[in-house]
Design an enzyme around this catalytic site. Structure first.
Site, mmCIF file in Angstrom:
data_model
loop_
_atom_site.group_PDB
_atom_site.id
_atom_site.type_symbol
_atom_site.label_atom_id
_atom_site.label_comp_id
_atom_site.label_asym_id
_atom_site.label_seq_id
_atom_site.Cartn_x
_atom_site.Cartn_y
_atom_site.Cartn_z
ATOM 1 N N GLY A 1 43.190 55.298 26.843
ATOM 2 C CA GLY A 1 43.573 56.674 26.530
ATOM 3 C C GLY A 1 44.269 57.330 27.702
ATOM 4 O O GLY A 1 44.507 56.700 28.731
ATOM 5 N N GLY B 1 41.939 57.194 30.738
ATOM 6 C CA GLY B 1 41.336 55.948 31.177
ATOM 7 C C GLY B 1 40.974 55.045 30.003
ATOM 8 O O GLY B 1 41.169 55.399 28.842
ATOM 9 N N ASP C 1 46.223 68.345 25.358
ATOM 10 C CA ASP C 1 46.771 67.012 25.082
ATOM 11 C C ASP C 1 46.419 66.586 23.659
ATOM 12 O O ASP C 1 45.959 65.476 23.430
ATOM 13 C CB ASP C 1 46.268 65.999 26.110
ATOM 14 C CG ASP C 1 47.073 64.694 26.063
ATOM 15 O OD1 ASP C 1 48.192 64.708 25.493
ATOM 16 O OD2 ASP C 1 46.599 63.674 26.582
#
Ligand SMILES: *[C@@H]1O[C@H](CO)[C@@H](O)[C@H](O)[C@H]1NC(C)=O
Ligand SMILES: *[C@@H]1O[C@H](CO)[C@@H](O)[C@H](O)[C@H]1NC(C)=O
Ligand SMILES: *[C@@H]1O[C@H](CO)[C@@H](O)[C@H](O)[C@H]1NC(C)=O
Ligand SMILES: *[C@@H]1O[C@H](CO)[C@@H](O)[C@H](O)[C@H]1NC(C)=O
Ligand SMILES: *[C@@H]1O[C@H](CO)[C@@H](O)[C@H](O)[C@H]1NC(C)=O
Ligand SMILES: *[C@@H]1O[C@H](CO)[C@@H](O)[C@H](O)[C@H]1NC(C)=O
Length: 655
Positions: free
Chosen positions: A345, A348, A461
């Site tokens: 992702g 991480g 995001d």
């Protein structure tokens, strides 16, 4: 510390003046031939458009040049430069990518194109213009700021000349990295009929020029002003060229504090004004000290408030209970074995695991370095863990041991939305009803984050891969709150470290790092358009060059042919009226101006009601209006100021 003061000033300036958000480009289409689609030139141009913006935006100079291809009319020479006040390199990247993209739209297939924006400029050409440092493609543009009464025009001209001269000097000496300076002059409001009391200025060269070349370039640009700019009596103008440029206006159009500050001295408004260069440090120093003291106490207060809020709301036992030991997680994931990896992702890698009690979990191993200390991070995470809503992925636990930052989430068997949406086969599992339920769920989750949770979180995001699906295909938003942990600036709504994904970022965030809940609304709009069309919103420049998602949807919206772009995976089984409604909502969300975008609560209402009437959206951000006539928005006068040829003023004909 310095950055803090600077951004604070920016915020103040923005709050007070809010400059127009029109990001329209000015194009200069060339006369050195055209290329055909599928030509070698087009291929070189595509490769250039793919790499040069990345190169320029990742360098501290915000500048890059390059050549691609081999042979005459097959090689592309290009130059890319962003304005020197850029901190968020994402914005620079977006601006330059737009340059290559818009150039191919606005100048069709001309081989030599220069695109000027507020924030950057790009030139590409089949001619090797890089061999010289001449400031060709020089033009003058007027802003839409008001005109002056002719009685005060002469005084204004004197002031502007002094200010630009000082700014140009500063650009050369002060900053060897960027050859860039901004300036400001305080003037008596009475001088100019009360219309304004400040003049702002900017000067910049491409950083590869020597100081002498830069100063000469700026001097040449200035020398054209008495002939070209001043006779119009306008209060704002730009002289631009591929190597250097100057700008003045009566509102602060740049970010940050002015680097040069001039004051018109003497009482009573003498025309022969004495000018004093005031190094802003004194004023700013004071401001910074006051701000720092303020911030210190405020932060202190804030952390106390937070801590006490925390203790009041929860008891220490449950606080500790969210912490899971590293050894537990190691055995849960077979020591982070590759075969347990679910994906990678934004923050991480994610691994599947099972806790000792049998609960299936997804363990996210954060790779970015948080700016916060472990103590503060613990607090933030504990608060995030308390955000519970049926449309948010639940944070089960946290591990901050051995230098690791591990977040443990509930496991979502159907993975993420993008896996279904962008695959023609899996897409069929998402019929119209399922898509509506998913959009509704996401909207409710966001509404909770924005308005109902204690923390009032902006996700920053949101995208298809951050929407996870449970066993019943109910959507849950993941990664909320993480942007907050990875940037230091909850206190101000500007970040220099844009976290997010190109294609989902609103222009004000991508360009300047300004964010609010309207950033998430924008991303939600992108998601809506993706859900209806089944197409990813790539910020791609080449191949399907006119076919990026916003352009495509807008074209069909205007022509009334939306049904043609509904996702083929939907088959024929969908209600057309609802598709139209969703597109309408999506388009409202991706409008250029944040204030035009609806709030998440009104979106929830719009999605849930069949009777509410929707406003007509404006053209989406990032989409050009090819039919726009320049006189409608900005008066524009172009001047070929090349020193060799005789100058003449021509009005650029709308294309
Ligand atoms: C390049 O293209 C231009 C315009 O089409 C043409 O005038 C010129 O001769 C070409 N140059 C070469 C070397 O083919
Ligand atoms: C961008 O930088 C890379 C690595 O330095 C280089 O290989 C590439 O040619 C550059 N791109 C352009 C268009 O100059
Ligand atoms: C650049 O300027 C010099 C001097 O004015 C001139 O001789 C030269 O031809 C120019 N070069 C180009 C590429 O325009
Ligand atoms: C600008 O002001 C001057 C006086 O300084 C006047 O002569 C001129 O006509 C004005 N120009 C325009 C375009 O209004
Ligand atoms: C600009 O500043 C320089 C000194 O830095 C001075 O010599 C020159 O006369 C100034 N020009 C104008 C137009 O004020
Ligand atoms: C030049 O300006 C940039 C952007 O404002 C800044 O990051 C950099 O530190 C400056 N460099 C110097 C030497 O002042």
């Amino acid at each position: 510390m310095h950055g803090g003061g600077r951004t604070l000033v920016t915020v103040l300036i923005l709050a007070l003046f809010a400059p127009p958000a029109d990001a329209s480009p000015w194009q200069v289409c060339g006369n050195s031939g055209t290329y055909t689609t599928d030509s070698a030139y087009q291929a070189s141009l595509n490769r250039m458009a793919d790499t040069l913006p990345d190169n320029a935006s990742s360098l501290p100079t915000l500048f890059a040049t390059g050549a691609m291809g081999a042979g005459p009319n097959q090689t592309v020479y290009a130059l890319a430069l962003c304005r020197g006040d850029f901190d968020a390199s994402f914005g620079c990247l977006v601006c330059l990518k737009s340059g290559f993209k818009d150039g191919q739209v606005l100048c069709d297939s001309d081989m030599d194109v220069t695109m000027f924006y507020d924030n950057c400029h790009v030139r590409y050409s089949n001619r090797n213009f890089l061999a010289s440092t001449n400031n060709s493609q020089q033009h003058a543009f007027f802003s839409s700021s008001p005109s002056l009464a002719s009685s005060v025009a002469a005084r204004f001209k004197t002031f502007v000349t002094k200010l630009l001269n000082a700014t140009a000097d500063y650009a050369v000496v002060a900053n060897s990295t960027r050859k860039f300076a901004t300036g400001e002059m305080d003037v008596d409001r009475d001088y100019f009929g009360g219309q304004f009391d400040k003049i702002s200025s900017l000067a910049q060269c491409t950083p590869d020029l020597t100081s002498a070349q830069c100063r000469a370039c700026l001097a040449a640009a200035m020398s054209g002003m008495p002939r070209l700019v001043f006779p119009s009596n306008r209060t704002g103008a730009r002289v631009v060229g591929e190597r250097c440029g100057l700008r003045f206006d009566v509102f602060p159009f740049y970010d940050g504090k002015p680097m040069v500050r001039l004051q018109v001295g003497g009482p009573g408004g003498k025309t022969k004004a004495t000018l004093a260069v005031v190094i802003v440090l004194a004023i700013l120093g004071g401001l910074v000290v006051v701000t720092l003291i303020g911030l210190f106490f405020w932060r202190k207060k804030r952390s106390q408030r937070k801590a006490s809020l925390f203790v009041n709301v929860d008891d220490m036992e449950s606080f500790e209970s969210i912490f899971i030991s590293l050894s537990t997680l190691q055995s849960a994931t077979s020591n982070f074995d590759e075969k347990n990896k679910l994906g990678e992702g934004g923050f991480g890698a994610v691994y599947k695991g099972a806790l000792p009690n049998g609960q299936e979990v997804a363990v996210k191993k954060l790779c970015q370095i948080s700016k916060q200390g472990v103590g503060q991070m613990k607090n933030e995470l504990a608060l995030i863990a308390k955000l519970q809503h049926k449309n948010l992925v639940r944070l089960v636990g946290v591990c901050l041991e051995g230098g690791e930052h591990l977040l443990v989430y509930e496991y979502m068997p159907n993975r993420s939305l993008d896996i279904f949406l962008f695959d023609p086969e899996s897409g069929k599992q998402l019929d119209w009803g399922a898509r509506c339920r998913i959009l509704n769920g996401i909207a409710r989750g966001l509404q909770y984050l924005h308005e109902h949770s204690q923390l009032k979180i902006v996700h920053r995001d949101l995208k298809a891969s951050n929407i996870l699906l449970d066993a019943d295909m109910k959507p849950k938003i993941s990664d909320f709150g993480l942007a907050k942990i990875f940037t230091d600036d909850e206190t101000r709504k500007v970040t220099s470290r844009a976290i997010g994904t190109l294609g989902y970022m609103s222009p004000e965030y991508a360009m300047r790092g300004h964010y609010s809940t309207k950033l998430d609304v924008f991303s939600f709009g992108v998601l809506v358009l993706e859900m209806v069309t089944g197409q990813r919103n790539n910020f791609a420049v080449n191949s399907e060059r006119f076919q990026d998602l916003f352009c495509l949807v807008w074209k069909h919206w205007v022509e009334g042919t939306i049904a043609e772009i509904a996702d083929p995976s939907l088959g024929r089984h969908y209600p057309r009226g609802e598709v139209l409604k969703c597109i309408n909502i999506g388009l409202l969300c991706v409008q250029q101006k944040p204030t035009d975008r609806p709030s998440m609560s009104s979106i929830v209402v719009m999605l849930g009601s069949d009777t509410v009437s929707l406003e007509a959206p404006y053209r989406p951000a990032y989409v050009l209006d090819r039919s726009r006539s320049y006189s409608e928005t900005t008066e524009l006068i172009i001047e070929q100021m090349s020193s060799e040829t005789h100058s003449s003023i021509t009005e650029l004909a709308p294309r």
